[in-house]
Design a protein around this motif. Sequence first.
Motif, PDB file in Angstrom:
ATOM      1  N   LEU A   1       0.825  -1.205   0.000  1.00 25.26           N
ATOM      2  CA  LEU A   1       0.000   0.000   0.000  1.00 25.26           C
ATOM      3  C   LEU A   1       0.859   1.255   0.000  1.00 25.26           C
ATOM      4  CD1 LEU A   1      -2.744  -0.887   2.662  1.00 25.26           C
ATOM      5  CD2 LEU A   1      -3.052  -0.721   0.196  1.00 25.26           C
ATOM      6  N   ASP A   2       0.377   2.289  -0.701  1.00 21.40           N
ATOM      7  CA  ASP A   2       1.007   3.598  -0.610  1.00 21.40           C
ATOM      8  C   ASP A   2       0.621   4.286   0.694  1.00 21.40           C
ATOM      9  OD1 ASP A   2       2.396   3.458  -2.981  1.00 21.40           O
ATOM     10  OD2 ASP A   2       0.759   4.288  -4.171  1.00 21.40           O
ATOM     11  N   LEU A   3      -0.497   3.848   1.262  1.00 24.12           N
ATOM     12  CA  LEU A   3      -0.929   4.407   2.532  1.00 24.12           C
ATOM     13  C   LEU A   3       0.041   4.011   3.639  1.00 24.12           C
ATOM     14  CD1 LEU A   3      -4.733   3.502   2.362  1.00 24.12           C
ATOM     15  CD2 LEU A   3      -3.654   5.624   1.663  1.00 24.12           C
ATOM     16  N   GLY A   4       0.197   4.886   4.597  1.00 18.82           N
ATOM     17  CA  GLY A   4       1.003   4.548   5.762  1.00 18.82           C
ATOM     18  C   GLY A   4       0.166   3.768   6.765  1.00 18.82           C
TER      19      GLY A   4
ATOM     20  N   GLY B   1       4.787   1.986   3.353  1.00 20.05           N
ATOM     21  CA  GLY B   1       4.036   3.190   3.019  1.00 20.05           C
ATOM     22  C   GLY B   1       4.198   4.271   4.076  1.00 20.05           C
ATOM     23  N   PHE B   2       4.324   3.846   5.332  1.00 25.48           N
ATOM     24  CA  PHE B   2       4.568   4.804   6.423  1.00 25.48           C
ATOM     25  C   PHE B   2       5.927   5.458   6.231  1.00 25.48           C
ATOM     26  CE2 PHE B   2       6.200   6.074  10.515  1.00 25.48           C
ATOM     27  CZ  PHE B   2       5.111   6.574  11.205  1.00 25.48           C
ATOM     28  N   GLU B   3       6.926   4.655   5.903  1.00 26.63           N
ATOM     29  CA  GLU B   3       8.274   5.192   5.694  1.00 26.63           C
ATOM     30  C   GLU B   3       8.272   6.169   4.522  1.00 26.63           C
ATOM     31  OE1 GLU B   3      11.129   2.040   5.365  1.00 26.63           O
ATOM     32  OE2 GLU B   3      10.266   0.894   7.008  1.00 26.63           O
TER      33      GLU B   3
ATOM     34  N   ASN C   1      -4.545  -3.516  20.747  1.00 28.25           N
ATOM     35  CA  ASN C   1      -3.623  -2.477  20.308  1.00 28.25           C
ATOM     36  C   ASN C   1      -4.390  -1.477  19.447  1.00 28.25           C
ATOM     37  OD1 ASN C   1      -3.922  -3.765  17.766  1.00 28.25           O
ATOM     38  ND2 ASN C   1      -2.147  -5.066  18.170  1.00 28.25           N
ATOM     39  N   TYR C   2      -3.648  -0.545  18.876  1.00 25.32           N
ATOM     40  CA  TYR C   2      -4.235   0.421  17.942  1.00 25.32           C
ATOM     41  C   TYR C   2      -3.694   0.134  16.547  1.00 25.32           C
ATOM     42  CZ  TYR C   2      -5.404   3.316  22.029  1.00 25.32           C
ATOM     43  OH  TYR C   2      -5.902   3.787  23.208  1.00 25.32           O
ATOM     44  N   ILE C   3      -4.548   0.351  15.554  1.00 22.84           N
ATOM     45  CA  ILE C   3      -4.067   0.318  14.169  1.00 22.84           C
ATOM     46  C   ILE C   3      -4.351   1.687  13.550  1.00 22.84           C
ATOM     47  CG2 ILE C   3      -6.250  -0.648  13.281  1.00 22.84           C
ATOM     48  CD1 ILE C   3      -4.500  -2.077  11.141  1.00 22.84           C
ATOM     49  N   GLY C   4      -3.366   2.219  12.891  1.00 23.60           N
ATOM     50  CA  GLY C   4      -3.488   3.548  12.311  1.00 23.60           C
ATOM     51  C   GLY C   4      -3.228   3.535  10.818  1.00 23.60           C
ATOM     52  N   ILE C   5      -3.940   4.381  10.093  1.00 17.57           N
ATOM     53  CA  ILE C   5      -3.754   4.531   8.644  1.00 17.57           C
ATOM     54  C   ILE C   5      -3.584   6.011   8.348  1.00 17.57           C
ATOM     55  CG2 ILE C   5      -4.782   4.208   6.364  1.00 17.57           C
ATOM     56  CD1 ILE C   5      -6.347   1.866   7.479  1.00 17.57           C
ATOM     57  N   MET C   6      -2.543   6.342   7.605  1.00 13.99           N
ATOM     58  CA  MET C   6      -2.310   7.741   7.263  1.00 13.99           C
ATOM     59  C   MET C   6      -2.200   7.901   5.747  1.00 13.99           C
ATOM     60  SD  MET C   6       1.685   8.365   8.289  1.00 13.99           S
ATOM     61  CE  MET C   6       1.267   8.615  10.000  1.00 13.99           C
ATOM     62  N   THR C   7      -2.764   9.008   5.261  1.00 12.91           N
ATOM     63  CA  THR C   7      -2.742   9.323   3.837  1.00 12.91           C
ATOM     64  C   THR C   7      -2.266  10.757   3.648  1.00 12.91           C
ATOM     65  OG1 THR C   7      -4.693   7.913   3.568  1.00 12.91           O
ATOM     66  CG2 THR C   7      -4.095   9.324   1.710  1.00 12.91           C
TER      67      THR C   7
END
Length: 713
Positions: free
Chosen positions: A155-158, A177-179, A252-258
């Motif tokens: 994914l391109d998404l982080g 993707g996060f990196e 836990n938490y799961i996070g998605i960044m765009t």
Amino acid sequence: MNKLRRMIPRFLIEKISSYSYPKKFFFGSLVIVAPILITTSVAFFYFSNNQMLQWFLILFSLGLLLVLYLFFGAVYISVMETIYEFQSAVQKWKRHNFKARVNIKTKDELNEIGIAFNEVASAFEEEIEEHKLVRYVSEQALRKNNQLVTAINSLDLGVFISEEVHQGIKMIYVNPGFEKTTGYSEEEVLGCDLSFLYGKKTSPTARRKLEEAIEYKRPISIEILNYHKSGRQFWNHLSITPVYNQNKEFVNYIGIMTDVTKQKLADQKIYELAYFDSLTKLSNLNFLKEYVNQQLNAGVQHYAILYIDIDRFKNLNSQLGHDIGDIVLQQYAVRIKETIKTSNGFLARATKDEFVAYIPYSGKKKFLNKLTDKIMSSINTSFQIEQYEFFLLTSIGISLYPDDHLQFEQLLQFAETAMNEAKSNGYKKVVYYERYMSQSYNEIHVLENELKFAISRNELQLVYQPKVSITTGEIVGAEALVRWEHPTMGTISPIKFIPTAETTGLIYSLGSWVLEESCKKRQEWVERGFVDLKISVNISALQFKEEYFIPIIDQVLNETRLDPSNLEIELTESALHDEQQAKKLLKILEGKKITVSIDDFGTGYSSLSYLQSLPIDTLKIDRSFIKDIETNDKSYKLLESIVSMAHSLNLNVIAEGVETKLQLLMLKEMGCNEIQGYFLSKPLYEAELLHFIKTYKRDKILDLYSKVGKGSV
């Protein structure tokens, strides 16, 4: 063994096999005694002289030998068959046939061993099957896990996973993707919270919302300004969701960044195109209308609209060129803006050489007179641009709120009318709007009296202008328009009698007639077979009030029996001035399945906020935006932005005033949904409309598209 099996009767083998070992031992003991008996018989045979006894002893011995042979043969075969069963089962197991079982036919201890063997085999087979199942499930889970990891890593998404620690979170996993999004490697961020992405311009409010969501384990989705490792800013659409196990225990938490920076910039560009003039850096009329509305909501009681025009600017452009003309416009705007700044005024650019100023005041014209004198004085000072020095003349028209009208659009029109009046009476003048400038008192009085009887005299008629889908070329609806055919004054334009109806209150009876007549005709068309046709009816802002409008709608629908889904209400943006009231009414219409279109979009109270918050179905772009798209690149881009914005809000878009093939093709390229205009048809009377629908062929539009594809247009 096979020969022996053939010599001994099968029933004897099965009989012996059915004996338990105690029985077999008992019979075996008898057989063991048999040799002794035979030996004794032989002795008696030799020493006895009795011939009868001798034959008896011979036969007895032979019988015992036969019994001995049959018994031991049967026992041997029974045991060997059991051994063969065990051997066969073992060989099958060696070949991984774990379903193999022994079939022991004896009822002795060998049978018990066979039963035990089969029980062990069954248990082992179950363990094997369970192991296979566990391995299969494990392999499937591993495969899915690998697929999930592969998908996340592609994914391109982080994407990141974090666990809870004291007063926050720490990263335990990030994808490539996060990196890519942040510039930080996995090694740099593992064990960290999100603070390394913050910077000076990161909103404290956004940070606080994130911290609260994490503290209370609430999901959150937010746009926040973050900082790349390189130091550049980027807008991050961040979503964080707490994950729970089957026992509803937090894991836990799961996070998605765009990275939505490009989208933000595009939105800003659209906003600027919609609201600002690129040459003078002033806002345009769209923004001014919204600004005035905000001021009214803030409690402004009186304001003036100044319509300011540079006289003979066209001549200046022709003589000195457009570059000089553009500089003149910039300097002209600066002078006016500086002059009205101290009066809390607001300046916008209307057209090429026209500007509009909003001026709040106490209600006394003396203040406005002094201000316009200052404006004139600032303009009268010579302009020096390059080697040129010249003077400009200005005409100003003024309309007043609430004296002249309550609606901004009407005030703008009145101010422009007053400005034209100033021009007609000689340049360099300031003129306040007066009613006679639009219509003389006598004309208004006559129209008012005649309009009262127009309905009862059947002087009002409806005409209908078709609407067509750009994609399919099919007719999808028609707009009902009212015409007044006066017996002596001839055809009277709605531009004349609608304002009169609004100012005199006749708009309520006129509007009710138009609505009822339109719905009645539409229902008649349904009964005549014209089913797929939505009728659009214009509703005045004065009509759009709950205590009046909803009862009229209910009454008309009940009397005409029209399906509400066949009705569309067209409202001007001024009808949405009271957004809370408008939302309430629009919700009622939505519940009735009546669609709503915003008519003349871009010419009234243009506010992006109401497009997002109100249940609207269609934006109808005013013809003023359409007419210049063939020659004006800015008009094209602005219209393209409006269409894109409308589609992003799931709104249908219809363009009115379409008159040429090129306009149609440009609108199709933008993604506009429908068109209305003289390219398709002028407004038609009922019989003409029905004939038009019957004879209409959508090929008129579709063939045009195909010609374009072949390069023949």
